[in-house]
Design a protein around this motif. Sequence first.
Motif, PDB file in Angstrom:
ATOM      1  N   THR A   3       0.913  -1.170  -0.236  1.00 31.89           N
ATOM      2  CA  THR A   3       0.061   0.020   0.021  1.00 31.89           C
ATOM      3  C   THR A   3       0.865   1.348   0.037  1.00 31.89           C
ATOM      4  N   TYR A   4       1.950   1.144   0.873  1.00 32.87           N
ATOM      5  CA  TYR A   4       3.020   2.398   0.907  1.00 32.87           C
ATOM      6  C   TYR A   4       3.378   2.665  -0.486  1.00 32.87           C
ATOM      7  N   SER A   5       3.947   1.680  -1.013  1.00 33.85           N
ATOM      8  CA  SER A   5       4.464   1.531  -2.386  1.00 33.85           C
ATOM      9  C   SER A   5       3.402   2.200  -3.633  1.00 33.85           C
ATOM     10  N   HIS A   6       2.298   1.819  -3.540  1.00 35.48           N
ATOM     11  CA  HIS A   6       1.284   2.376  -4.361  1.00 35.48           C
ATOM     12  C   HIS A   6       1.025   3.743  -4.006  1.00 35.48           C
ATOM     13  N   TYR A   7       0.994   3.839  -2.674  1.00 34.14           N
ATOM     14  CA  TYR A   7       0.711   5.548  -2.476  1.00 34.14           C
ATOM     15  C   TYR A   7       2.087   6.443  -3.086  1.00 34.14           C
ATOM     16  N   GLY A  12       3.740  10.510  -6.700  1.00 39.40           N
ATOM     17  CA  GLY A  12       4.564  10.890  -7.851  1.00 39.40           C
ATOM     18  C   GLY A  12       4.145  11.264  -9.150  1.00 39.40           C
ATOM     19  N   MET A  13       3.136  10.177  -9.512  1.00 39.72           N
ATOM     20  CA  MET A  13       2.727  10.455 -10.861  1.00 39.72           C
ATOM     21  C   MET A  13       1.599  11.731 -10.828  1.00 39.72           C
ATOM     22  N   ILE A  14       1.052  11.905  -9.680  1.00 38.94           N
ATOM     23  CA  ILE A  14      -0.005  13.181  -9.554  1.00 38.94           C
ATOM     24  C   ILE A  14       0.628  14.356  -9.636  1.00 38.94           C
ATOM     25  N   ARG A  33      -6.344   1.858  -4.912  1.00 40.20           N
ATOM     26  CA  ARG A  33      -5.965   1.068  -5.940  1.00 40.20           C
ATOM     27  C   ARG A  33      -6.515   1.739  -7.318  1.00 40.20           C
ATOM     28  N   ALA A  34      -7.654   1.973  -7.161  1.00 38.53           N
ATOM     29  CA  ALA A  34      -8.339   2.713  -8.320  1.00 38.53           C
ATOM     30  C   ALA A  34      -7.850   4.117  -8.827  1.00 38.53           C
ATOM     31  N   ALA A  35      -7.405   4.893  -7.745  1.00 32.75           N
ATOM     32  CA  ALA A  35      -6.909   6.245  -8.134  1.00 32.75           C
ATOM     33  C   ALA A  35      -5.315   5.972  -8.501  1.00 32.75           C
ATOM     34  N   HIS A  36      -4.528   4.890  -7.805  1.00 34.96           N
ATOM     35  CA  HIS A  36      -3.269   4.665  -8.559  1.00 34.96           C
ATOM     36  C   HIS A  36      -3.516   4.131 -10.307  1.00 34.96           C
ATOM     37  N   ASP A  37      -4.310   3.133 -10.376  1.00 40.19           N
ATOM     38  CA  ASP A  37      -4.393   2.622 -11.640  1.00 40.19           C
ATOM     39  C   ASP A  37      -4.639   3.674 -12.577  1.00 40.19           C
ATOM     40  N   LYS A  38      -5.967   4.676 -12.380  1.00 36.86           N
ATOM     41  CA  LYS A  38      -6.243   5.806 -13.204  1.00 36.86           C
ATOM     42  C   LYS A  38      -5.101   6.660 -13.350  1.00 36.86           C
ATOM     43  N   ALA A  39      -4.149   7.069 -12.494  1.00 35.43           N
ATOM     44  CA  ALA A  39      -3.026   7.967 -12.573  1.00 35.43           C
ATOM     45  C   ALA A  39      -2.281   7.227 -13.423  1.00 35.43           C
ATOM     46  N   VAL A  40      -1.755   5.857 -13.156  1.00 35.27           N
ATOM     47  CA  VAL A  40      -0.854   5.380 -14.308  1.00 35.27           C
ATOM     48  C   VAL A  40      -1.428   5.687 -15.666  1.00 35.27           C
ATOM     49  N   SER A  41      -2.521   5.038 -15.870  1.00 38.04           N
ATOM     50  CA  SER A  41      -3.054   5.317 -17.317  1.00 38.04           C
ATOM     51  C   SER A  41      -3.158   6.807 -17.831  1.00 38.04           C
ATOM     52  N   ASP A  42      -3.323   7.643 -17.169  1.00 34.79           N
ATOM     53  CA  ASP A  42      -3.301   8.947 -17.422  1.00 34.79           C
ATOM     54  C   ASP A  42      -1.790   9.427 -17.701  1.00 34.79           C
ATOM     55  N   PHE A  43      -0.922   8.949 -16.693  1.00 39.63           N
ATOM     56  CA  PHE A  43       0.497   9.199 -16.854  1.00 39.63           C
ATOM     57  C   PHE A  43       0.988   8.793 -18.271  1.00 39.63           C
ATOM     58  N   TYR A  44       0.655   7.496 -18.517  1.00 39.54           N
ATOM     59  CA  TYR A  44       1.508   6.926 -19.714  1.00 39.54           C
ATOM     60  C   TYR A  44       0.523   7.518 -20.956  1.00 39.54           C
TER      61      TYR A  44
END
Length: 185
Positions: A3-7, A12-14, A33-44
Amino acid sequence: KNTYSHYVDYIGMIQSMGYDMDNGTVRYPKDLRAAHDKAVSDFYEGETDKKKREAMRKYPMIAALAAGLNEQYGYHDKNYVIVVPKNAGDIVEEGRILHHCVGGDRYLDKHNQGRTYIVFLRKCSEPEKRYYTIEIDPKDNRIVQYYGYNDKKPDKEPVDKFLNKWKRHLKKQETEKKTALLAAV
């Protein structure tokens, strides 16, 4: 730990995308998890768009060659169609979606200089869906290599059959051009 790693990744991404870090719901999402996955998608997606714009600026001849290459290499049968990229951004996107290296500078530069050509193979039933990427040697229209997702060759037999038919078409087209040139002389 996970969880810490995901956070940390999420923050970093946002931050790099300029999200409002003063907004508590952005900084502390209810569903990490959902916020992380959306940030990954938006980032890439943003990185891909940036790479596409940069590639189109750096390799303008790919767009300039497109119409002629479409006339030369465009082909279809009832199952498959050869699609010529309209610009360098199309090639970058192809590599990103199919997870292979065609969108890198090496291929873009070679295509831009006319030392190799990159075309796409699509199913006629799904012409917008990425399927195979083909590299062609323009000196003899030889297929240098062709790969699908993750450098794999799914459906190899039907694709090989289509590519052989396409190569015969290219050979016939080349012969017709030579005959027309000789007749004009």
